[in-house]
Write an enzyme that holds these catalytic residues in place. Structure first.
Site, mmCIF file in Angstrom:
data_model
loop_
_atom_site.group_PDB
_atom_site.id
_atom_site.type_symbol
_atom_site.label_atom_id
_atom_site.label_comp_id
_atom_site.label_asym_id
_atom_site.label_seq_id
_atom_site.Cartn_x
_atom_site.Cartn_y
_atom_site.Cartn_z
ATOM 1 N N ARG A 25 0.802 -1.224 0.000
ATOM 2 C CA ARG A 25 0.000 0.000 0.000
ATOM 3 C C ARG A 25 0.840 1.283 0.000
ATOM 4 O O ARG A 25 0.355 2.340 -0.393
ATOM 5 C CB ARG A 25 -0.916 0.024 1.228
ATOM 6 N N ARG A 138 -5.363 -16.798 30.734
ATOM 7 C CA ARG A 138 -6.057 -15.878 29.843
ATOM 8 C C ARG A 138 -5.494 -14.453 29.952
ATOM 9 O O ARG A 138 -6.198 -13.483 29.716
ATOM 10 C CB ARG A 138 -7.557 -15.872 30.167
ATOM 11 N N CYS A 157 0.273 -2.886 14.442
ATOM 12 C CA CYS A 157 1.184 -3.868 13.838
ATOM 13 C C CYS A 157 1.602 -4.901 14.889
ATOM 14 O O CYS A 157 1.485 -6.107 14.654
ATOM 15 C CB CYS A 157 2.404 -3.175 13.259
ATOM 16 N N ARG A 177 1.895 -8.604 13.276
ATOM 17 C CA ARG A 177 1.327 -8.977 11.982
ATOM 18 C C ARG A 177 2.176 -8.485 10.813
ATOM 19 O O ARG A 177 2.301 -9.135 9.772
ATOM 20 C CB ARG A 177 -0.096 -8.424 11.836
ATOM 21 N N ASN A 188 10.449 -2.030 18.718
ATOM 22 C CA ASN A 188 9.410 -2.860 19.320
ATOM 23 C C ASN A 188 9.962 -3.848 20.338
ATOM 24 O O ASN A 188 9.399 -4.019 21.426
ATOM 25 C CB ASN A 188 8.645 -3.613 18.227
ATOM 26 N N ILE A 219 11.761 -5.830 4.604
ATOM 27 C CA ILE A 219 12.651 -4.684 4.482
ATOM 28 C C ILE A 219 12.246 -3.943 3.221
ATOM 29 O O ILE A 219 12.113 -4.544 2.146
ATOM 30 C CB ILE A 219 14.130 -5.116 4.383
ATOM 31 N N TYR A 220 12.021 -2.643 3.325
ATOM 32 C CA TYR A 220 11.716 -1.843 2.145
ATOM 33 C C TYR A 220 12.966 -1.721 1.283
ATOM 34 O O TYR A 220 14.092 -1.649 1.799
ATOM 35 C CB TYR A 220 11.201 -0.462 2.553
ATOM 36 N N SER A 282 8.342 4.388 5.167
ATOM 37 C CA SER A 282 7.303 4.352 4.127
ATOM 38 C C SER A 282 5.933 4.398 4.791
ATOM 39 O O SER A 282 5.662 3.652 5.729
ATOM 40 C CB SER A 282 7.440 3.073 3.287
#
Length: 283
Positions: A25, A138, A157, A177, A188, A219-220, A282
């Site tokens: 996208r 849980r 993400c 994800r 992260n 990786i972009y 990006s």
């Protein structure tokens, strides 16, 4: 040599050697692989990259923004010099990329991350269970809620964390994800390792393991030169050992840690690194 760096460099090499080049996208192609896991014994070594510099204060402040402040308003971050969410925020009229999110969402990222945490009281429920019923199976915080996905400028993400206490050690599985390996992953892992330490220290548990699970690791293509530079330096010189994360032992409540720009209750000691690398984001 830092454990995180060895696993990180191996992942980058795998993406470069095995990755499929695909469109997405953002309009900037990525090299991607499906499925990757990493494991860290956070109680023994704090996972932060030393093969390149990671802006650790910004990473921890973003974690506090999500789980302590429980906010979606990027002005809180900007006030502390953190600009990582600027490209995904609604404007003053509540618009983002031609879509109206409503004036109430001006300067926010909509119904994502901290908004979800607050809406469902995720961290409060987790802390209560860790204190009162640590064998509960849980203990999950899900930042992916279907009915709120379309009203988020960027759906979460890193979307799920599963918490577990075994033999007195607090452990966590984190699911991602979509993983921008060059820019997002170093932030992260450090964020959730810090969250693990803070929760363990304030709920009466020892610091255990962090298991990281990635769906789409990519990786972009416009980041490849920087990644290859990092790999080359690592291959030739290795990298410094991991630093130590100092936590103020007087703080007994997660919500009492200082969240000012100075992060007065958290200190990274003896942080050495190979280089600083600027890579494009990006959107």
């Amino acid at each position: 040599m830092a454990t995180f760096d060895k696993q990180y460099i191996d992942l980058c090499k795998r993406i470069i050697n095995e990755g499929e080049q695909v469109q997405n996208r953002t309009g900037i192609d990525t090299l991607k692989i499906f499925g990757h896991t990493m494991r860290f014994d956070v109680g023994k070594e704090f996972p932060i990259l030393t093969s390149k510099f990671v802006a650790w204060k910004s990473a921890i402040l973003e974690m506090f923004w999500i789980y302590k402040i429980q906010s979606n308003d990027i002005r809180w971050l900007k006030d502390r010099g953190v600009k990582i969410w600027n490209e995904w925020a609604c404007d003053e009229q509540g618009n983002y990329q031609g879509k109206s999110f409503g004036i109430d969402n001006a300067h926010t990222i909509g119904t994502a991350y901290g908004w979800i945490v607050k809406e469902y009281q995720l961290i409060q429920k987790l802390v209560k269970k860790l204190k009162e019923n640590p064998q509960d199976r849980r203990m999950i915080m899900s930042l992916w809620q279907d009915k709120h996905v379309d009203t988020a400028t960027l759906p979460s993400c890193v979307w799920n964390s599963q918490w577990n206490v075994t033999n007195g050690y607090l452990n966590v599985i984190v699911s991602q994800r979509s993983c921008d390996v060059a820019l997002g992953l170093p932030f992260n892992v450090t964020q959730y390792a810090t969250l693990l330490i803070l929760l363990a220290k304030t709920t009466g548990h020892k610091v255990g393991e962090l298991l990281w699970v990635i769906n789409d690791a990519h990786i972009y293509v416009n980041q490849l030169d920087g990644i290859k530079q990092q790999i080359e330096k690592f291959n030739s010189d290795g990298c410094p050992p991991a630093p130590k994360l100092w936590i103020n032992p007087d703080i007994k409540d997660f919500f009492e840690f200082d969240h000012s720009k100075e992060l007065k209750d958290i200190r990274l000691e003896d942080y050495q690194y190979n280089m600083k690398i600027k890579m494009p984001v990006s959107v």
